[in-house]
Write a protein that holds these residues in place. Structure first.
Motif, short mmCIF file in Angstrom:
data_model
loop_
_atom_site.label_atom_id
_atom_site.label_comp_id
_atom_site.label_asym_id
_atom_site.label_seq_id
_atom_site.Cartn_x
_atom_site.Cartn_y
_atom_site.Cartn_z
N MET A 2 0.84 -1.20 0.00
CA MET A 2 0.00 0.00 0.00
C MET A 2 0.88 1.25 0.00
N ASN A 3 0.54 2.21 -0.86
CA ASN A 3 1.38 3.40 -0.87
C ASN A 3 1.03 4.35 0.29
N ASP A 4 1.88 5.36 0.47
CA ASP A 4 1.72 6.26 1.62
C ASP A 4 0.38 6.98 1.60
N HIS A 5 -0.03 7.39 0.42
CA HIS A 5 -1.28 8.14 0.29
C HIS A 5 -2.46 7.29 0.77
N ALA A 40 -5.68 5.01 7.49
CA ALA A 40 -5.41 5.27 8.92
C ALA A 40 -6.39 6.29 9.47
N GLN A 41 -6.64 7.32 8.69
CA GLN A 41 -7.57 8.35 9.15
C GLN A 41 -8.99 7.81 9.23
N CYS A 56 -0.26 11.90 11.99
CA CYS A 56 -1.47 11.56 11.24
C CYS A 56 -1.27 10.29 10.42
N MET A 57 -0.07 9.68 10.49
CA MET A 57 0.27 8.51 9.67
C MET A 57 0.57 7.30 10.55
N PRO A 58 0.32 6.08 10.02
CA PRO A 58 0.58 4.88 10.82
C PRO A 58 2.05 4.43 10.80
N TYR A 59 2.88 5.13 10.08
CA TYR A 59 4.32 4.81 10.04
C TYR A 59 5.08 6.04 9.56
N LEU A 68 -9.76 13.42 -0.12
CA LEU A 68 -8.46 12.85 0.28
C LEU A 68 -7.78 12.10 -0.86
N ILE A 83 1.06 14.32 1.07
CA ILE A 83 1.53 13.20 1.89
C ILE A 83 2.92 12.73 1.42
N ALA A 140 -2.31 4.66 2.64
CA ALA A 140 -2.12 4.33 4.06
C ALA A 140 -2.65 5.47 4.93
N PHE A 141 -2.42 6.70 4.48
CA PHE A 141 -2.92 7.86 5.22
C PHE A 141 -4.44 7.85 5.27
N ILE A 142 -5.05 7.65 4.10
CA ILE A 142 -6.53 7.66 4.04
C ILE A 142 -7.11 6.56 4.93
#
Lengths: 228, 108
Positions: A1-4, A10-11, B9-12, B76, B85, A6-8
């Motif tokens: 999973m890319n960072d973008h 997680a939020q 705001c990030m899990p890592y 988002l 991000i 992963a952010f969505i």
């Protein structure tokens, strides 16, 4: 999973949306963004915050639905420059929140409303998923020192009314030099009324208030359970 | 000067050596909805001192207003948010002031 993504994710799964509900608050807390309104009118900071408040508006119920739909855990009504008790759609929102019983909804408030009847009406609309978090930094006499304009007496009455009505009530207390001597009294009050007390280590210094050395946070802000 | 950003705001995050470090338990900052109708990565970004950075990043584009979208996901998933991000994670020195100030790590 890319960072973008992963952010969505997680939020969506771990986040609780921090929601500004309007542009109104009658208080004059010295470290609030609104305090810049006291700066000279020709300063950039004054113009910037004035424009921001002017651009601001009440959160519409249709948009509140979108926020509640996204955050799995729930949302909290907080505010960088407003207080949720001055949101014109609050009562409608409280009714709506009964359709989202699986979501936690926190209402963070430090600005006192007009009278105890207002709180009674608000509490009567609340389901079990709502927690009211009252920001009172001290007892009746010291509460308004940082929270300038707060009717702390009414806020205490509202907390007790809420408990009597079976509402989830928490108390958030920022520890300053001027209220650190009241911590035992606060703990006793919270314990005797079964209110969760959260003590906050903060870096707030505006308006001449000071934080005792051992109550400064490591970074940004720390909240500890005050009932212990 | 910061070495990297450990975004709350990030899990890592990626450390100085660009190694991915889990921080799922450290997700403590949630998306903020602003008085003028926009979403921001967290409430620390909702400050006058950092607004220019966020405008430049496109987070204040009219089409990203919540009222102009049918869901939070639509906003988002936008390119502006993706790039924002990506900058935090891989180009911290170019990240918005609020992210560098609040979540930047000089040494750990």
């Amino acid at each position: 999973m890319n960072d973008h993504l992963a952010f969505i994710n997680a939020q969506k799964l771990l986040g609780t949306g921090n929601i500004e509900t309007s542009n109104r608050c009658p208080m004059r807390c010295p470290q609030c963004t609104r305090a810049k309104l006291l700066l000279p009118k020709d300063s950039n900071k004054y113009r910037e915050i004035k424009a921001r408040i002017k651009r601001g508006d009440d959160l519409q119920i249709t948009d509140a639905h979108k926020l509640l739909d996204f955050f799995k855990r729930g949302i909290f009504l907080c505010g960088q420059l407003s207080d949720p008790v001055y949101w014109t759609n609050l009562f409608e929102f409280l009714k709506l929140s009964n359709s989202y019983l699986d979501k936690n909804i926190e209402i963070h408030t430090a600005a006192s409303q007009k009278n105890i009847e207002w709180y009674k009406s608000a509490f009567s609309l609340c389901g079990k998923n709502i927690v009211w978090i009252f920001g009172i930094d001290g007892m009746e006499d010291t509460g308004p020192i940082y929270r300038v304009g707060q009717n702390s007496k009414l806020m205490f009455e509202a907390m007790l009314l809420g408990k009597a009505m079976g509402i989830n009530i928490d108390w958030q207390y920022i520890v300053f030099k001027h209220n650190v001597h009241q911590l035992d009294e606060a703990r006793l009050f919270a314990k005797s009324h079964n209110i969760n007390l959260h003590l906050v280590k903060s870096n707030r210094t505006g308006g001449g208030v000071k934080v005792p050395k051992n109550w400064k946070p490591n970074k940004n802000k720390e909240i500890i359970n005050g009932n212990i | 000067m910061i070495n990297y950003i450990k975004p709350e705001c990030m899990p890592y995050y990626y450390n100085k050596e660009k190694i991915k470090i889990d921080n799922t338990k450290g997700v403590s900052q949630s998306i903020a909805y602003t008085t003028d109708g926009y979403l921001l990565p967290c409430c620390w970004c909702d400050a006058p001192s950092t607004k220019t950075d966020l405008v430049k990043a496109g987070l204040y584009d009219e089409n990203l207003k919540l009222a102009n979208n049918t869901s939070v996901e639509d906003i988002l998933a936008s390119t502006a948010w993706g790039e924002f991000i990506n900058t935090i994670m891989h180009s911290p020195k170019n990240a918005a002031w609020c992210c560098r100030e609040k979540c930047g790590v000089v040494d750990e």
